[in-house]
Design a protein around this motif. Structure first.
Motif, PDB file in Angstrom:
ATOM      1  N   LYS A   1       0.797  -1.230   0.000  1.00  0.00           N
ATOM      2  CA  LYS A   1       0.000   0.000   0.000  1.00  0.00           C
ATOM      3  C   LYS A   1       0.829   1.278   0.000  1.00  0.00           C
ATOM      4  CE  LYS A   1      -4.115  -2.005   2.133  1.00  0.00           C
ATOM      5  NZ  LYS A   1      -5.063  -1.941   3.251  1.00  0.00           N
ATOM      6  N   ASN A   2       1.872   1.303   0.822  1.00  0.00           N
ATOM      7  CA  ASN A   2       2.593   2.558   1.019  1.00  0.00           C
ATOM      8  C   ASN A   2       3.902   2.665   0.245  1.00  0.00           C
ATOM      9  OD1 ASN A   2       0.611   3.346   2.834  1.00  0.00           O
ATOM     10  ND2 ASN A   2       1.713   2.513   4.605  1.00  0.00           N
ATOM     11  N   TYR A   3       4.505   1.542  -0.112  1.00  0.00           N
ATOM     12  CA  TYR A   3       5.849   1.571  -0.665  1.00  0.00           C
ATOM     13  C   TYR A   3       5.913   1.379  -2.178  1.00  0.00           C
ATOM     14  CZ  TYR A   3       7.617   1.234   4.142  1.00  0.00           C
ATOM     15  OH  TYR A   3       7.906   1.464   5.456  1.00  0.00           O
ATOM     16  N   LEU A   4       4.804   1.007  -2.806  1.00  0.00           N
ATOM     17  CA  LEU A   4       4.865   0.696  -4.232  1.00  0.00           C
ATOM     18  C   LEU A   4       5.223   1.908  -5.070  1.00  0.00           C
ATOM     19  CD1 LEU A   4       4.555  -1.274  -6.547  1.00  0.00           C
ATOM     20  CD2 LEU A   4       2.092  -0.794  -6.565  1.00  0.00           C
ATOM     21  N   PHE A   5       4.487   3.019  -4.905  1.00  0.00           N
ATOM     22  CA  PHE A   5       4.765   4.200  -5.726  1.00  0.00           C
ATOM     23  C   PHE A   5       6.132   4.805  -5.410  1.00  0.00           C
ATOM     24  CE2 PHE A   5       4.192   8.767  -6.844  1.00  0.00           C
ATOM     25  CZ  PHE A   5       4.135   8.583  -8.223  1.00  0.00           C
TER      26      PHE A   5
ATOM     27  N   LEU B   1       9.255   5.429  -8.117  1.00  0.00           N
ATOM     28  CA  LEU B   1      10.014   6.671  -8.280  1.00  0.00           C
ATOM     29  C   LEU B   1      11.514   6.431  -8.124  1.00  0.00           C
ATOM     30  CD1 LEU B   1       7.932   9.407  -6.409  1.00  0.00           C
ATOM     31  CD2 LEU B   1       8.281   9.160  -8.870  1.00  0.00           C
ATOM     32  N   VAL B   2      11.873   5.616  -7.150  1.00  0.00           N
ATOM     33  CA  VAL B   2      13.293   5.313  -6.934  1.00  0.00           C
ATOM     34  C   VAL B   2      13.853   4.540  -8.123  1.00  0.00           C
ATOM     35  CG1 VAL B   2      14.913   4.030  -5.478  1.00  0.00           C
ATOM     36  CG2 VAL B   2      13.128   5.415  -4.431  1.00  0.00           C
ATOM     37  N   VAL B   3      13.068   3.641  -8.674  1.00  0.00           N
ATOM     38  CA  VAL B   3      13.495   2.892  -9.863  1.00  0.00           C
ATOM     39  C   VAL B   3      13.827   3.843 -11.008  1.00  0.00           C
ATOM     40  CG1 VAL B   3      12.647   1.360 -11.701  1.00  0.00           C
ATOM     41  CG2 VAL B   3      12.370   0.713  -9.304  1.00  0.00           C
TER      42      VAL B   3
ATOM     43  N   ILE C   1       9.791  16.725  -5.153  1.00  0.00           N
ATOM     44  CA  ILE C   1       9.455  17.784  -4.188  1.00  0.00           C
ATOM     45  C   ILE C   1       7.995  17.669  -3.747  1.00  0.00           C
ATOM     46  CG2 ILE C   1       9.079  20.268  -3.947  1.00  0.00           C
ATOM     47  CD1 ILE C   1      11.602  20.671  -5.690  1.00  0.00           C
ATOM     48  N   PHE C   2       7.107  17.362  -4.695  1.00  0.00           N
ATOM     49  CA  PHE C   2       5.678  17.398  -4.402  1.00  0.00           C
ATOM     50  C   PHE C   2       5.074  16.043  -4.027  1.00  0.00           C
ATOM     51  CE2 PHE C   2       6.232  21.283  -6.948  1.00  0.00           C
ATOM     52  CZ  PHE C   2       5.625  22.193  -6.089  1.00  0.00           C
ATOM     53  N   VAL C   3       5.844  14.975  -4.174  1.00  0.00           N
ATOM     54  CA  VAL C   3       5.326  13.650  -3.818  1.00  0.00           C
ATOM     55  C   VAL C   3       5.815  13.267  -2.422  1.00  0.00           C
ATOM     56  CG1 VAL C   3       5.422  11.188  -4.358  1.00  0.00           C
ATOM     57  CG2 VAL C   3       5.125  12.859  -6.190  1.00  0.00           C
ATOM     58  N   LYS C   4       4.927  12.781  -1.586  1.00  0.00           N
ATOM     59  CA  LYS C   4       5.293  12.384  -0.230  1.00  0.00           C
ATOM     60  C   LYS C   4       5.930  11.009  -0.257  1.00  0.00           C
ATOM     61  CE  LYS C   4       3.507  11.875   4.466  1.00  0.00           C
ATOM     62  NZ  LYS C   4       2.328  11.986   5.359  1.00  0.00           N
ATOM     63  N   LEU C   5       7.128  10.925   0.302  1.00  0.00           N
ATOM     64  CA  LEU C   5       7.839   9.647   0.386  1.00  0.00           C
ATOM     65  C   LEU C   5       7.961   9.232   1.844  1.00  0.00           C
ATOM     66  CD1 LEU C   5      10.846  10.163  -2.083  1.00  0.00           C
ATOM     67  CD2 LEU C   5       8.653   9.057  -2.539  1.00  0.00           C
ATOM     68  N   PRO C   6       7.828   7.938   2.128  1.00  0.00           N
ATOM     69  CA  PRO C   6       8.040   7.483   3.510  1.00  0.00           C
ATOM     70  C   PRO C   6       9.516   7.592   3.877  1.00  0.00           C
ATOM     71  CG  PRO C   6       7.727   5.605   2.059  1.00  0.00           C
ATOM     72  CD  PRO C   6       7.463   6.826   1.227  1.00  0.00           C
ATOM     73  N   GLU C   7       9.805   8.260   4.974  1.00  0.00           N
ATOM     74  CA  GLU C   7      11.187   8.363   5.465  1.00  0.00           C
ATOM     75  C   GLU C   7      11.375   7.265   6.502  1.00  0.00           C
ATOM     76  OE1 GLU C   7      15.015   9.352   5.707  1.00  0.00           O
ATOM     77  OE2 GLU C   7      13.583  10.231   4.308  1.00  0.00           O
ATOM     78  N   ILE C   8      11.985   6.173   6.098  1.00  0.00           N
ATOM     79  CA  ILE C   8      12.153   5.019   6.985  1.00  0.00           C
ATOM     80  C   ILE C   8      13.213   5.349   8.024  1.00  0.00           C
ATOM     81  CG2 ILE C   8      12.734   2.581   7.093  1.00  0.00           C
ATOM     82  CD1 ILE C   8      11.813   2.381   4.191  1.00  0.00           C
ATOM     83  N   GLN C   9      12.849   5.226   9.275  1.00  0.00           N
ATOM     84  CA  GLN C   9      13.766   5.566  10.353  1.00  0.00           C
ATOM     85  C   GLN C   9      14.350   4.306  10.956  1.00  0.00           C
ATOM     86  OE1 GLN C   9      14.585   8.657  11.081  1.00  0.00           O
ATOM     87  NE2 GLN C   9      13.107   9.562   9.667  1.00  0.00           N
TER      88      GLN C   9
END
Length: 432
Positions: free
Chosen positions: A17-21, A25-27, A221-229
């Motif tokens: 759900k959260n990591y696919l998009f 982008l990273v790809v 800049i405009f897309v929210k990415l999960p910042e894995i801590q």
């Protein structure tokens, strides 16, 4: 919420759900830096011609890019730890684009030193991007599938290895070459016009690349990415801030060495591919450029095949097999003739394909809070791409311009990788 084996917070349904998009982008970043690297295989023989260089001088294209990795590895790691993945990626993209735009004045002045500065700036941007994107792709999901995920992302880096040489051949290479004697015999106005035209052909591809990079930066800049801590307190971060302390993990230290030799080998093969095809197989410049695209296709296929094979075997075993075959193919490239040389070079593309992501993922196994620091070391090791092509160019110049003899250098590199895949990858702790 749960914590994966690497010590990172992972939601149970995050991968789907959260990591696919974010992963998609990273790809895209893997593809973009693959374009930059694989244009160098066209750029080296082209600037050799446009700026009238010998083999060692033309190899400074690689030296400029990959020395930047060495210079930027520590600052990139600092940026990543202080500002996180997203901002580091944006900084890398903007820096990358500035270097691409600098190709325009470099071409206008036909100044090789300015080309080298542009390439150094590109390398700085790439170092920041790779320091952030490689571990991000690896930890953006369950730890047990990190190698599979990183190889999948790197497959699109392989796709760029096919696309970039074709684009470079179409838009950069003219297919027209003159010997030093023929250039000297030309009227000066005609000679300068020819050299200026050759230099100018790089402007459109690099200007287009620069614009694309800025557009991707805006998207990030405009897309929210999960910042894995990572699961680490401020006190623990302070205790582990020593840049060299992470090398207590022997498998990481040996991965840094293996990556140094791997990147050197890959860059040697692609940088001198066109001249190797011209000398060893007797094809013309344009045809050699298209064969470099075929090499890229095989590199891409190798990445996807390698990703599939990792379902049935271990990463280290597959790496050992690929390295052993690469040793044999390098020997064929050195001592073979005709189309046999091209077949060997294409085979190297296939069998080198999984080496970088596999070494990277083996190097960060079980590092947890040390992963970001380890990433800086693995990116720093890319400086091998600055060292080995220059050595290869020197060997070629010493061997009376015999490009095939220069491939002794990557052959030695494959032997080091083979050792790593058999011994060096093993996880153990303690000072070396």
């Amino acid at each position: 919420m749960e914590i994966n084996k690497s010590g990172y917070h992972i939601a149970k349904d995050a991968v789907v759900k959260n990591y696919l998009f974010p992963f998609i982008l990273v790809v895209s970043l893997f593809f973009l830096w693959g374009i930059a690297h694989n244009l160098n295989g066209v750029l080296i023989p082209h600037l050799k011609k446009a700026c009238q260089l010998d083999n060692s001088q033309s190899a400074l294209v690689d030296t400029s890019v990959f020395f930047a990795y060495f210079v930027m590895a520590i600052p990139a790691g600092y940026l990543l730890r202080k500002w996180g993945y997203k901002l580091s990626i944006i900084i890398g993209l903007v820096t990358f684009s500035l270097g691409a735009f600098l190709f325009i004045p470099a071409a206008d002045m036909r100044m090789y030193e300015l080309f080298l500065l542009a390439l150094f700036i590109i390398g700085c941007g790439l170092a920041v991007l790779e320091t952030a994107a490689n571990p991000y792709a690896a930890i953006l999901g369950p730890s047990e599938s990190a190698t599979h995920r990183l190889n999948l992302a790197a497959s699109f880096n392989g796709l760029a290895a096919m696309v970039a040489p074709i684009v470079g051949t179409v838009f950069i290479l003219s297919g027209t070459s003159y010997s030093a004697a023929e250039l000297q015999a030309m009227p000066e106005a005609d000679r300068l016009s020819y050299l200026a035209h050759e230099a100018a052909s790089v402007k459109l591809p690099y200007f287009t690349l620069g614009l694309l990079l800025l557009l991707v930066a805006v998207l990030f800049i405009f897309v929210k990415l999960p910042e894995i801590q990572d699961n680490e307190s401020a006190k623990e971060q302070s205790q582990n801030s020593n840049f060299f302390s992470v090398l207590r993990h022997k498998h990481l230290a040996f991965a840094v060495v293996a990556q140094f030799f791997y990147v050197g080998a890959q860059v040697c093969v692609t940088s001198f591919f066109i001249r190797m095809a011209q000398q060893g197989a007797g094809v013309d410049e344009k045809t050699a450029g298209y064969y470099l695209g075929v090499y890229g296709l095989l590199f891409t296929v190798g990445r996807f095949v390698g990703t599939l094979l990792l379902r049935y075997t271990t990463a280290q075993r597959l790496l050992a097999i690929y390295a052993f075959v690469s040793v044999i193919l390098a020997a064929v490239a050195i001592f073979g003739s005709g189309m046999m040389v091209l077949y060997a070079l294409g085979g190297l593309g296939f069998f080198m394909s999984i080496m970088f992501p596999t070494i990277f993922s083996l190097g960060i196994v079980g590092l947890g809070k040390d992963t970001k620091q380890a990433s800086s070391w693995l990116i720093m090791s890319i400086v091998g791409g600055a060292v080995f092509p220059f050595l290869t160019g020197a060997v070629i110049d010493r061997a009376a311009d015999n490009t095939q003899m220069g491939y002794v250098v990557p052959l030695i590199c494959y032997l080091v990788i083979f050792w790593y895949a058999n011994r060096g990858y093993k996880v153990r702790s303690g000072l070396i």
